[in-house]
Design a protein around this motif. Structure first.
Motif, mmCIF file in Angstrom:
data_model
loop_
_atom_site.group_PDB
_atom_site.id
_atom_site.type_symbol
_atom_site.label_atom_id
_atom_site.label_comp_id
_atom_site.label_asym_id
_atom_site.label_seq_id
_atom_site.Cartn_x
_atom_site.Cartn_y
_atom_site.Cartn_z
ATOM 1 N N ARG A 133 0.827 -1.212 0.000
ATOM 2 C CA ARG A 133 0.000 0.000 0.000
ATOM 3 C C ARG A 133 0.859 1.260 0.000
ATOM 4 N NH1 ARG A 133 -4.880 0.295 4.223
ATOM 5 N NH2 ARG A 133 -5.457 -1.465 2.883
ATOM 6 N N GLY A 134 1.927 1.257 0.779
ATOM 7 C CA GLY A 134 2.783 2.427 0.851
ATOM 8 C C GLY A 134 3.465 2.730 -0.469
ATOM 9 N N TRP A 135 3.927 1.681 -1.140
ATOM 10 C CA TRP A 135 4.596 1.870 -2.429
ATOM 11 C C TRP A 135 3.610 2.352 -3.489
ATOM 12 C CZ3 TRP A 135 9.485 2.526 -2.909
ATOM 13 C CH2 TRP A 135 10.152 2.348 -4.126
ATOM 14 N N GLU A 136 2.415 1.788 -3.468
ATOM 15 C CA GLU A 136 1.386 2.207 -4.420
ATOM 16 C C GLU A 136 1.058 3.686 -4.247
ATOM 17 O OE1 GLU A 136 -3.124 0.894 -5.830
ATOM 18 O OE2 GLU A 136 -2.013 -0.313 -4.384
ATOM 19 N N ALA A 137 1.054 4.154 -2.998
ATOM 20 C CA ALA A 137 0.766 5.567 -2.741
ATOM 21 C C ALA A 137 1.919 6.471 -3.146
ATOM 22 C CB ALA A 137 0.442 5.760 -1.260
ATOM 23 N N ALA A 138 3.152 5.969 -3.014
ATOM 24 C CA ALA A 138 4.325 6.807 -3.290
ATOM 25 C C ALA A 138 4.622 6.939 -4.774
ATOM 26 C CB ALA A 138 5.546 6.235 -2.566
ATOM 27 N N LEU A 139 4.319 5.915 -5.548
ATOM 28 C CA LEU A 139 4.719 5.920 -6.956
ATOM 29 C C LEU A 139 4.180 7.109 -7.752
ATOM 30 C CD1 LEU A 139 4.659 2.151 -7.973
ATOM 31 C CD2 LEU A 139 6.642 3.645 -7.706
ATOM 32 N N PRO A 140 2.920 7.518 -7.590
ATOM 33 C CA PRO A 140 2.464 8.702 -8.331
ATOM 34 C C PRO A 140 3.253 9.956 -7.970
ATOM 35 C CG PRO A 140 0.597 7.461 -7.501
ATOM 36 C CD PRO A 140 1.807 6.873 -6.853
ATOM 37 N N ASN A 141 3.658 10.082 -6.714
ATOM 38 C CA ASN A 141 4.463 11.235 -6.318
ATOM 39 C C ASN A 141 5.846 11.178 -6.941
ATOM 40 O OD1 ASN A 141 2.498 12.456 -4.661
ATOM 41 N ND2 ASN A 141 3.027 11.093 -2.958
ATOM 42 N N ILE A 142 6.448 9.983 -6.963
ATOM 43 C CA ILE A 142 7.766 9.838 -7.584
ATOM 44 C C ILE A 142 7.689 10.199 -9.062
ATOM 45 C CG2 ILE A 142 9.545 8.164 -8.211
ATOM 46 C CD1 ILE A 142 8.932 6.719 -5.555
ATOM 47 N N ALA A 143 6.636 9.736 -9.732
ATOM 48 C CA ALA A 143 6.453 10.082 -11.143
ATOM 49 C C ALA A 143 6.292 11.589 -11.315
ATOM 50 C CB ALA A 143 5.241 9.343 -11.700
ATOM 51 N N ARG A 144 5.538 12.210 -10.405
ATOM 52 C CA ARG A 144 5.317 13.661 -10.491
ATOM 53 C C ARG A 144 6.604 14.440 -10.249
ATOM 54 N NH1 ARG A 144 3.784 17.017 -6.476
ATOM 55 N NH2 ARG A 144 3.168 15.245 -5.153
ATOM 56 N N PHE A 145 7.452 13.953 -9.349
ATOM 57 C CA PHE A 145 8.738 14.630 -9.128
ATOM 58 C C PHE A 145 9.501 14.741 -10.450
ATOM 59 C CE2 PHE A 145 8.937 12.609 -4.612
ATOM 60 C CZ PHE A 145 8.010 13.521 -4.149
ATOM 61 N N GLY A 146 9.540 13.640 -11.188
ATOM 62 C CA GLY A 146 10.266 13.648 -12.453
ATOM 63 C C GLY A 146 9.690 14.628 -13.449
#
Length: 280
Positions: A133-146
């Motif tokens: 669950r934590g990784w699923e929540a973080a991935l959109p933010n990581i993509a947005r950082f890029g």
């Protein structure tokens, strides 16, 4: 930043064969032009004396530094930049934490620009992000950082440890899900070779798989007991890894030893001298 694959075509570019039929290394083998240091390695002395530490790093022969740890983000970036300029150092990339990128993106961009960096690295994800669950929540933010950093004219990359290879999310490793759900044009990889091998990955195959997605290498060696050590004091064959086809586009090679023994400078000198003499 390095002499890549500069072997001449034809007979002039072939290495000679010895009487035993084994290849003799070519004098035109590739080498690293600008060896870098991740300053987390010397964080204890850097925090106490940043200008003096940068001077000592430059005297060893390093030409690139990557800021991370040691409280650098609480220091005056203009002072750090002036010190680097004075000693012939440059910082192509800096480490900025997940929470800071979430809440202080503009400040992080300004800091990177002042330090002369063209890439921001996400260096670490804490325990709460390592679950499904934590990784699923973080991935959109990581993509947005890029995406955000690309619009600002900066690159972005993710730095691995071991948990990305051993943890699972959505039926695959955290690392595979990161690759699958982020854009390879905006989310590059800073491949920590030690941690990938520690997790059981085949580093050579991983390099070729990532290929153009690779931004840089973190170079640290592994002893027989799997502990970290200075480059050249362990068992990892860096020449074999750096000559992999997938490594051809890598521009930055940062020495790092998370557990370097005090007083630190001998450890990073050993690593520097090993990489300076490396041919591949």
């Amino acid at each position: 930043m390095m002499n890549r694959r500069n072997v001449l075509a034809g007979a002039a570019g072939l290495t000679a064969l010895s009487l035993t039929g084994r290849l003799v290394p070519s004098a035109s083998a590739a080498q690293i032009d600008a060896i870098g240091l991740q300053l987390y390695t010397v964080r204890d002395i850097f925090e106490k004396d940043p200008a003096g530490t940068l001077e000592k790093v430059a005297r060893i022969g390093y030409r690139e530094v990557e800021f991370g740890g040691g409280g650098y983000d609480r220091m005056d970036p203009a002072m750090l930049r002036q010190t680097m300029d004075r000693h012939g150092l440059r910082s192509p990339s800096i480490h900025v934490g997940y929470d800071q990128l979430l809440g202080q993106m503009d400040q992080s961009i300004a800091m990177a620009r002042t330090l002369g960096a063209d890439t921001i690295i996400l260096p670490y994800m804490t325990e709460e992000h390592r679950t499904d669950r934590g990784w699923e929540a973080a991935l959109p933010n990581i993509a947005r950082f890029g995406t955000t950093l690309k619009k600002a004219g900066l690159g972005f990359a993710y730095h691995n440890h071991d948990f990305e290879f051993t943890g699972r999310s959505g039926g695959v490793s955290l690392f595979d899900r990161l690759l699958r759900e982020t854009d390879p044009e905006t989310v590059k990889i800073e491949l920590d070779l030690y941690w990938a091998v520690f997790a059981g990955a085949d580093a050579g195959s991983l390099i070729d798989r990532l290929s153009s997605r690779l931004y840089s290498f973190h170079v640290k060696d592994m002893r027989a007991d799997r502990n970290m050590t200075a480059v050249g004091q362990g068992q990892m064959d860096f020449a074999a890894l750096f000559k992999r086809p997938g490594a051809a586009g890598v521009r930055h090679f940062f020495v790092e030893n998370d557990r370097a023994p005090a007083p630190y400078l001998p450890d990073i000198t050993t690593s520097f001298n090993t990489l300076r003499s490396l041919r591949f």
